[in-house]
Design a protein around this motif. Structure first.
Motif, mmCIF file in Angstrom:
data_model
loop_
_atom_site.group_PDB
_atom_site.id
_atom_site.type_symbol
_atom_site.label_atom_id
_atom_site.label_comp_id
_atom_site.label_asym_id
_atom_site.label_seq_id
_atom_site.Cartn_x
_atom_site.Cartn_y
_atom_site.Cartn_z
ATOM 1 N N ARG A 3 -13.864 8.900 13.982
ATOM 2 C CA ARG A 3 -12.813 9.887 13.731
ATOM 3 C C ARG A 3 -11.937 9.418 12.586
ATOM 4 N NH1 ARG A 3 -8.220 7.726 15.184
ATOM 5 N NH2 ARG A 3 -8.065 6.240 16.873
ATOM 6 N N PRO A 4 -11.277 10.343 11.907
ATOM 7 C CA PRO A 4 -10.348 9.935 10.840
ATOM 8 C C PRO A 4 -9.156 9.185 11.424
ATOM 9 C CG PRO A 4 -10.658 12.337 10.894
ATOM 10 C CD PRO A 4 -11.389 11.764 12.062
ATOM 11 N N LEU A 5 -8.584 8.309 10.635
ATOM 12 C CA LEU A 5 -7.412 7.554 11.077
ATOM 13 C C LEU A 5 -6.194 8.462 11.142
ATOM 14 C CD1 LEU A 5 -7.777 4.308 8.926
ATOM 15 C CD2 LEU A 5 -8.412 4.628 11.318
ATOM 16 N N THR A 6 -5.329 8.201 12.109
ATOM 17 C CA THR A 6 -4.063 8.919 12.174
ATOM 18 C C THR A 6 -3.138 8.354 11.110
ATOM 19 O OG1 THR A 6 -3.023 7.381 13.724
ATOM 20 C CG2 THR A 6 -4.330 9.182 14.691
ATOM 21 N N ARG A 10 -3.200 4.614 9.515
ATOM 22 C CA ARG A 10 -3.275 4.389 8.061
ATOM 23 C C ARG A 10 -2.104 3.549 7.588
ATOM 24 N NH1 ARG A 10 -4.581 9.846 8.011
ATOM 25 N NH2 ARG A 10 -2.514 10.361 7.220
ATOM 26 N N SER A 11 -0.934 3.793 8.145
ATOM 27 C CA SER A 11 0.249 3.017 7.776
ATOM 28 C C SER A 11 0.074 1.552 8.160
ATOM 29 C CB SER A 11 1.485 3.608 8.454
ATOM 30 O OG SER A 11 2.618 2.833 8.185
ATOM 31 N N ILE A 12 -0.413 1.303 9.363
ATOM 32 C CA ILE A 12 -0.646 -0.070 9.833
ATOM 33 C C ILE A 12 -1.702 -0.742 8.957
ATOM 34 C CG2 ILE A 12 -1.619 -1.442 11.723
ATOM 35 C CD1 ILE A 12 -0.250 0.605 13.639
ATOM 36 N N GLN A 13 -2.763 -0.009 8.645
ATOM 37 C CA GLN A 13 -3.820 -0.550 7.798
ATOM 38 C C GLN A 13 -3.284 -0.891 6.407
ATOM 39 O OE1 GLN A 13 -7.117 2.105 6.685
ATOM 40 N NE2 GLN A 13 -8.482 0.547 7.553
ATOM 41 N N GLY A 14 -2.446 -0.019 5.857
ATOM 42 C CA GLY A 14 -1.844 -0.273 4.554
ATOM 43 C C GLY A 14 -0.937 -1.482 4.582
ATOM 44 N N ASN A 16 -1.097 -4.039 6.687
ATOM 45 C CA ASN A 16 -1.924 -5.238 6.833
ATOM 46 C C ASN A 16 -2.592 -5.611 5.512
ATOM 47 O OD1 ASN A 16 -1.245 -5.508 9.524
ATOM 48 N ND2 ASN A 16 -3.096 -4.519 10.278
ATOM 49 N N SER A 17 -3.058 -4.614 4.786
ATOM 50 C CA SER A 17 -3.672 -4.884 3.479
ATOM 51 C C SER A 17 -2.648 -5.478 2.517
ATOM 52 C CB SER A 17 -4.249 -3.598 2.882
ATOM 53 O OG SER A 17 -5.305 -3.134 3.670
ATOM 54 N N TRP A 18 -1.438 -4.935 2.538
ATOM 55 C CA TRP A 18 -0.376 -5.449 1.670
ATOM 56 C C TRP A 18 -0.072 -6.907 2.019
ATOM 57 C CZ3 TRP A 18 4.514 -7.414 2.611
ATOM 58 C CH2 TRP A 18 5.305 -7.628 1.483
ATOM 59 N N LEU A 19 0.061 -7.204 3.319
ATOM 60 C CA LEU A 19 0.345 -8.577 3.745
ATOM 61 C C LEU A 19 -0.754 -9.531 3.280
ATOM 62 C CD1 LEU A 19 1.662 -7.997 7.376
ATOM 63 C CD2 LEU A 19 2.978 -8.910 5.456
ATOM 64 N N GLN A 20 -2.006 -9.134 3.467
ATOM 65 C CA GLN A 20 -3.121 -9.989 3.063
ATOM 66 C C GLN A 20 -3.132 -10.218 1.553
ATOM 67 O OE1 GLN A 20 -6.468 -7.901 4.684
ATOM 68 N NE2 GLN A 20 -6.104 -8.656 6.762
ATOM 69 N N GLU A 21 -2.856 -9.167 0.792
ATOM 70 C CA GLU A 21 -2.853 -9.288 -0.672
ATOM 71 C C GLU A 21 -1.705 -10.187 -1.144
ATOM 72 O OE1 GLU A 21 -3.908 -8.890 -4.654
ATOM 73 O OE2 GLU A 21 -5.032 -8.598 -2.808
ATOM 74 N N GLU A 22 -0.517 -9.983 -0.574
ATOM 75 C CA GLU A 22 0.631 -10.806 -0.962
ATOM 76 C C GLU A 22 0.432 -12.267 -0.556
ATOM 77 O OE1 GLU A 22 3.329 -9.864 -2.881
ATOM 78 O OE2 GLU A 22 2.049 -8.114 -3.151
ATOM 79 N N GLY A 99 -3.489 -10.672 15.788
ATOM 80 C CA GLY A 99 -3.149 -10.607 14.372
ATOM 81 C C GLY A 99 -3.838 -9.445 13.673
ATOM 82 N N PRO A 100 -3.467 -9.224 12.428
ATOM 83 C CA PRO A 100 -4.099 -8.145 11.665
ATOM 84 C C PRO A 100 -5.592 -8.392 11.501
ATOM 85 C CG PRO A 100 -2.553 -9.373 10.303
ATOM 86 C CD PRO A 100 -2.492 -9.954 11.664
ATOM 87 N N ARG A 101 -6.338 -7.337 11.538
ATOM 88 C CA ARG A 101 -7.793 -7.409 11.358
ATOM 89 C C ARG A 101 -8.116 -7.419 9.876
ATOM 90 N NH1 ARG A 101 -7.837 -9.089 15.968
ATOM 91 N NH2 ARG A 101 -7.841 -7.705 17.721
ATOM 92 N N ASN A 102 -9.053 -8.252 9.495
ATOM 93 C CA ASN A 102 -9.486 -8.325 8.092
ATOM 94 C C ASN A 102 -10.494 -7.239 7.794
ATOM 95 O OD1 ASN A 102 -7.850 -10.519 7.619
ATOM 96 N ND2 ASN A 102 -9.443 -11.971 8.151
#
Length: 102
Positions: A3-6, A10-14, A16-22, A99-102
């Motif tokens: 199913r598409p993300l709510t 999407r906010s949580i995924q964004g 987590n991606s920001w945290l990993q990148e930083e 923790g956040p999923r990679n």
């Protein structure tokens, strides 16, 4: 089919991606010291937001975690690494589970 993300997911995924990148950028620029400084800044920011929201118990909670960490470092320096090893093992388990999923 998935199913598409709510919008919340999407906010949580964004986030987590920001945290990993930083974190990656911090490591590239300053190594492990940069990683530590990044997480301290993120944590300090989150503590300030929690206090502003009326969750003042975050300060004694953070203080307790810092005291525990210092105690583990001190015991390891004195030749007893058991507390340090237990703390690191527990931290790894918690991060793997929550923790956040990679």
């Amino acid at each position: 089919m998935t199913r598409p993300l709510t919008s919340v997911e999407r906010s949580i995924q964004g986030r987590n991606s920001w945290l990993q990148e930083e974190e990656r950028k911090a490591i590239e620029s300053r190594g492990e010291m940069g990683r530590m400084e990044f997480w301290l800044r993120v944590t300090r920011s989150r503590i300030a937001k929690d206090v502003k929201s009326g969750r003042d118990d975050v300060i004694p909670g953070f203080t307790s975690v810092c005291r525990l960490f210092k105690l583990a470092i001190d015991k390891r320096a004195d030749g007893d690494a058991r507390l340090w090893n237990h703390l690191m093992q527990y931290a790894q388990q918690v991060l793997e589970q929550h923790g956040p999923r990679n």
